[in-house]
Write a protein that holds these residues in place. Structure first.
Motif, PDB file in Angstrom:
ATOM      1  N   GLY A   1       0.850  -1.186   0.000  1.00 17.50           N
ATOM      2  CA  GLY A   1       0.000   0.000   0.000  1.00 17.50           C
ATOM      3  C   GLY A   1       0.879   1.226   0.000  1.00 17.50           C
ATOM      4  N   ARG A   2       0.265   2.356  -0.252  1.00 16.34           N
ATOM      5  CA  ARG A   2       1.064   3.575  -0.227  1.00 16.34           C
ATOM      6  C   ARG A   2       1.477   3.887   1.217  1.00 16.34           C
ATOM      7  N   PRO A   3       2.437   4.798   1.407  1.00 13.29           N
ATOM      8  CA  PRO A   3       2.852   5.128   2.770  1.00 13.29           C
ATOM      9  C   PRO A   3       1.671   5.553   3.634  1.00 13.29           C
ATOM     10  N   ASN A   4       1.682   5.085   4.877  1.00 11.11           N
ATOM     11  CA  ASN A   4       0.672   5.455   5.868  1.00 11.11           C
ATOM     12  C   ASN A   4      -0.718   4.894   5.539  1.00 11.11           C
ATOM     13  N   ALA A   5      -0.753   3.713   4.916  1.00 10.86           N
ATOM     14  CA  ALA A   5      -2.037   3.091   4.585  1.00 10.86           C
ATOM     15  C   ALA A   5      -2.539   2.152   5.676  1.00 10.86           C
ATOM     16  N   GLY A   6      -1.785   2.025   6.764  1.00 14.08           N
ATOM     17  CA  GLY A   6      -2.219   1.179   7.873  1.00 14.08           C
ATOM     18  C   GLY A   6      -1.722  -0.251   7.822  1.00 14.08           C
ATOM     19  N   LYS A   7      -0.663  -0.504   7.050  1.00 10.21           N
ATOM     20  CA  LYS A   7      -0.175  -1.874   6.873  1.00 10.21           C
ATOM     21  C   LYS A   7       0.370  -2.461   8.178  1.00 10.21           C
ATOM     22  N   THR A   8       1.193  -1.691   8.875  1.00  5.62           N
ATOM     23  CA  THR A   8       1.823  -2.222  10.092  1.00  5.62           C
ATOM     24  C   THR A   8       0.806  -2.380  11.206  1.00  5.62           C
ATOM     25  N   THR A   9      -0.106  -1.437  11.337  1.00  3.00           N
ATOM     26  CA  THR A   9      -1.158  -1.558  12.356  1.00  3.00           C
ATOM     27  C   THR A   9      -1.986  -2.811  12.110  1.00  3.00           C
ATOM     28  N   LEU A  10      -2.277  -3.097  10.841  1.00  2.98           N
ATOM     29  CA  LEU A  10      -3.029  -4.300  10.494  1.00  2.98           C
ATOM     30  C   LEU A  10      -2.213  -5.560  10.775  1.00  2.98           C
ATOM     31  N   THR A  11      -0.934  -5.536  10.441  1.00  2.00           N
ATOM     32  CA  THR A  11      -0.054  -6.677  10.734  1.00  2.00           C
ATOM     33  C   THR A  11      -0.059  -6.984  12.226  1.00  2.00           C
TER      34      THR A  11
ATOM     35  N   VAL B   1       4.697  -6.336  16.254  1.00  4.32           N
ATOM     36  CA  VAL B   1       5.895  -6.834  15.581  1.00  4.32           C
ATOM     37  C   VAL B   1       6.551  -5.746  14.734  1.00  4.32           C
ATOM     38  N   GLY B   2       5.843  -4.650  14.501  1.00  2.00           N
ATOM     39  CA  GLY B   2       6.393  -3.535  13.723  1.00  2.00           C
ATOM     40  C   GLY B   2       6.019  -2.216  14.360  1.00  2.00           C
ATOM     41  N   ILE B   3       6.883  -1.208  14.195  1.00  3.19           N
ATOM     42  CA  ILE B   3       6.616   0.088  14.806  1.00  3.19           C
ATOM     43  C   ILE B   3       5.594   0.858  13.979  1.00  3.19           C
ATOM     44  N   VAL B   4       4.900   1.763  14.659  1.00  2.22           N
ATOM     45  CA  VAL B   4       3.824   2.516  14.024  1.00  2.22           C
ATOM     46  C   VAL B   4       3.992   3.998  14.334  1.00  2.22           C
ATOM     47  N   SER B   5       3.818   4.853  13.330  1.00  6.53           N
ATOM     48  CA  SER B   5       3.718   6.296  13.553  1.00  6.53           C
ATOM     49  C   SER B   5       2.886   6.873  12.421  1.00  6.53           C
ATOM     50  N   ASN B   6       2.551   8.141  12.538  1.00 10.43           N
ATOM     51  CA  ASN B   6       1.783   8.771  11.457  1.00 10.43           C
ATOM     52  C   ASN B   6       2.694   9.368  10.390  1.00 10.43           C
ATOM     53  N   ARG B   7       3.980   9.046  10.441  1.00  9.99           N
ATOM     54  CA  ARG B   7       4.934   9.523   9.444  1.00  9.99           C
ATOM     55  C   ARG B   7       5.005   8.541   8.283  1.00  9.99           C
TER      56      ARG B   7
ATOM     57  N   TYR C   1       7.104 -22.119  11.081  1.00 12.66           N
ATOM     58  CA  TYR C   1       7.699 -21.557  12.291  1.00 12.66           C
ATOM     59  C   TYR C   1       7.104 -22.258  13.505  1.00 12.66           C
ATOM     60  N   PRO C   2       7.832 -22.320  14.619  1.00 18.21           N
ATOM     61  CA  PRO C   2       7.249 -22.866  15.842  1.00 18.21           C
ATOM     62  C   PRO C   2       5.955 -22.125  16.194  1.00 18.21           C
ATOM     63  N   GLU C   3       5.003 -22.837  16.769  1.00 24.96           N
ATOM     64  CA  GLU C   3       3.672 -22.272  17.005  1.00 24.96           C
ATOM     65  C   GLU C   3       3.710 -21.015  17.860  1.00 24.96           C
ATOM     66  N   GLU C   4       4.660 -20.933  18.792  1.00 26.77           N
ATOM     67  CA  GLU C   4       4.706 -19.793  19.712  1.00 26.77           C
ATOM     68  C   GLU C   4       5.448 -18.579  19.122  1.00 26.77           C
ATOM     69  N   GLN C   5       6.109 -18.750  17.984  1.00 28.37           N
ATOM     70  CA  GLN C   5       6.893 -17.651  17.405  1.00 28.37           C
ATOM     71  C   GLN C   5       5.989 -16.674  16.655  1.00 28.37           C
ATOM     72  N   THR C   6       6.196 -15.359  16.890  1.00 31.22           N
ATOM     73  CA  THR C   6       5.347 -14.352  16.251  1.00 31.22           C
ATOM     74  C   THR C   6       6.105 -13.476  15.250  1.00 31.22           C
ATOM     75  N   THR C   7       7.430 -13.553  15.246  1.00 33.53           N
ATOM     76  CA  THR C   7       8.207 -12.802  14.260  1.00 33.53           C
ATOM     77  C   THR C   7       9.587 -13.425  14.144  1.00 33.53           C
TER      78      THR C   7
END
Length: 304
Positions: free
Chosen positions: A17-27, A35-41, A181-187
């Motif tokens: 998606g384009r920048p700031n489309a909410g990809k990381t928040t959705l992930t 698992v990923g950082i979020v900002s409005n930048r 991946y092992p079941e307990e692993q998230t990233t």
């Protein structure tokens, strides 16, 4: 255990998606933890970040990518390359289009790139919590016209609306295969990169103007030792550098009497202690790395 008529599925889904489309928040919402950082930048995400969702019927590996954009620097070109390389090797593509902004040239640019990709595309209209019902309905129509899609789904990662439905849909589109991946692993992000990103996230919240694009963070050293305040615990000392491109940007990060850098350290340390399960002593330094966004050697040094 899955029944014989419901084979186990596993594979990769790339969020674009384009920048700031909410990809990381959705992930983060799909994985159930950060698992990923979020900002409005724009361009907050600078690497392909993998988040792992394990369910009885399958394992979904989400690959959160930088926003595709018209690059203005060598860094921008490399971020776009990360996205294109990822697209070529996934099972499903999740095209994120924000509900609260009209479909624009950036969305159309991405749609053109996706026409060359063989994997099925699920269009997700994100940020529905920030839009009216009328806006969402109009955006669903507009988004469905961008690209041939297996599904078009409205989702609010913040409110949790339709996140589980999307998860089920994506797992259903994956090929049959074993758990990766092992079941307990998230990233599969390494710890030092996660720490560097937590520091950058805290810094992005504190600085304005041109600094966010010019900021990079590296972890120089991590030292683990017994915690003198807790006989059962550990104290981790982290030495990290915040790199900017111009001398004028350095005081913006430091603040009067070091006030800004102290705030950055305090905020980052909270996430780091949660990540490491230990008390953290954080030592931050600000350095000037001239015009690093267009210097191949400096980009390599910073991990881009």
């Amino acid at each position: 255990m899955t029944s014989p008529d419901q084979p186990y599925r596993s594979g990769f889904a790339c969020l674009v998606g384009r920048p700031n489309a909410g990809k990381t928040t959705l992930t983060n919402a799909l994985v159930g933890e950060k698992v990923g950082i979020v900002s409005n930048r724009p361009q907050t995400t600078r690497h392909a970040i993998r988040g792992v969702v394990s369910r009885p019927g399958g394992q979904l590996v989400l690959v959160d990518t930088p926003g595709l954009h018209k690059p203005k620097s060598l860094l921008g070109q490399r971020l776009n390359d990360v996205v294109r390389d990822t697209l070529a090797d996934v099972d499903v593509i999740v095209f994120c289009v924000p509900a609260d902004q009209p479909v624009g040239t950036g969305d159309k640019f991405i749609a053109r790139q996706l026409r060359e990709v063989k994997a099925p595309v699920v269009v997700v209209v994100t940020k529905t919590d920030a839009a009216s019902k009328k806006q969402i309905a109009e955006q669903l129509v507009a988004a469905s016209q961008l690209v041939e899609a297996a599904e078009v789904v409205p989702v609010s990662a913040v409110a949790g609306d339709q996140v589980e439905l999307l998860e089920d849909l994506l797992i259903g589109l994956l090929p049959e295969g074993p758990r990766m991946y092992p079941e307990e692993q998230t990233t599969d992000e390494d710890t030092e990169r996660q720490i560097a990103e937590l520091i950058r996230e805290a810094a992005l919240e504190k600085v304005r103007q041109e600094v966010p694009h010019s900021l990079a963070v590296t972890v120089e050293e991590m030292i683990r030792r017994p915690d003198p305040k807790n006989s059962d615990g550990e104290l981790v000392t982290v030495h990290a550098s915040l790199h900017v491109e111009r001398p004028s940007q350095k005081p913006m990060l430091l603040g009067k009497g070091g006030s800004i850098i102290k705030q950055i350290g305090s905020e980052a340390r909270v996430g780091m202690e949660e990540l490491l399960g230990a008390r953290v002593h954080l030592d931050l330094h600000v350095t000037v790395l001239g015009e690093w966004q267009d210097d191949p050697k400096k980009l390599n040094r910073l991990g881009y």
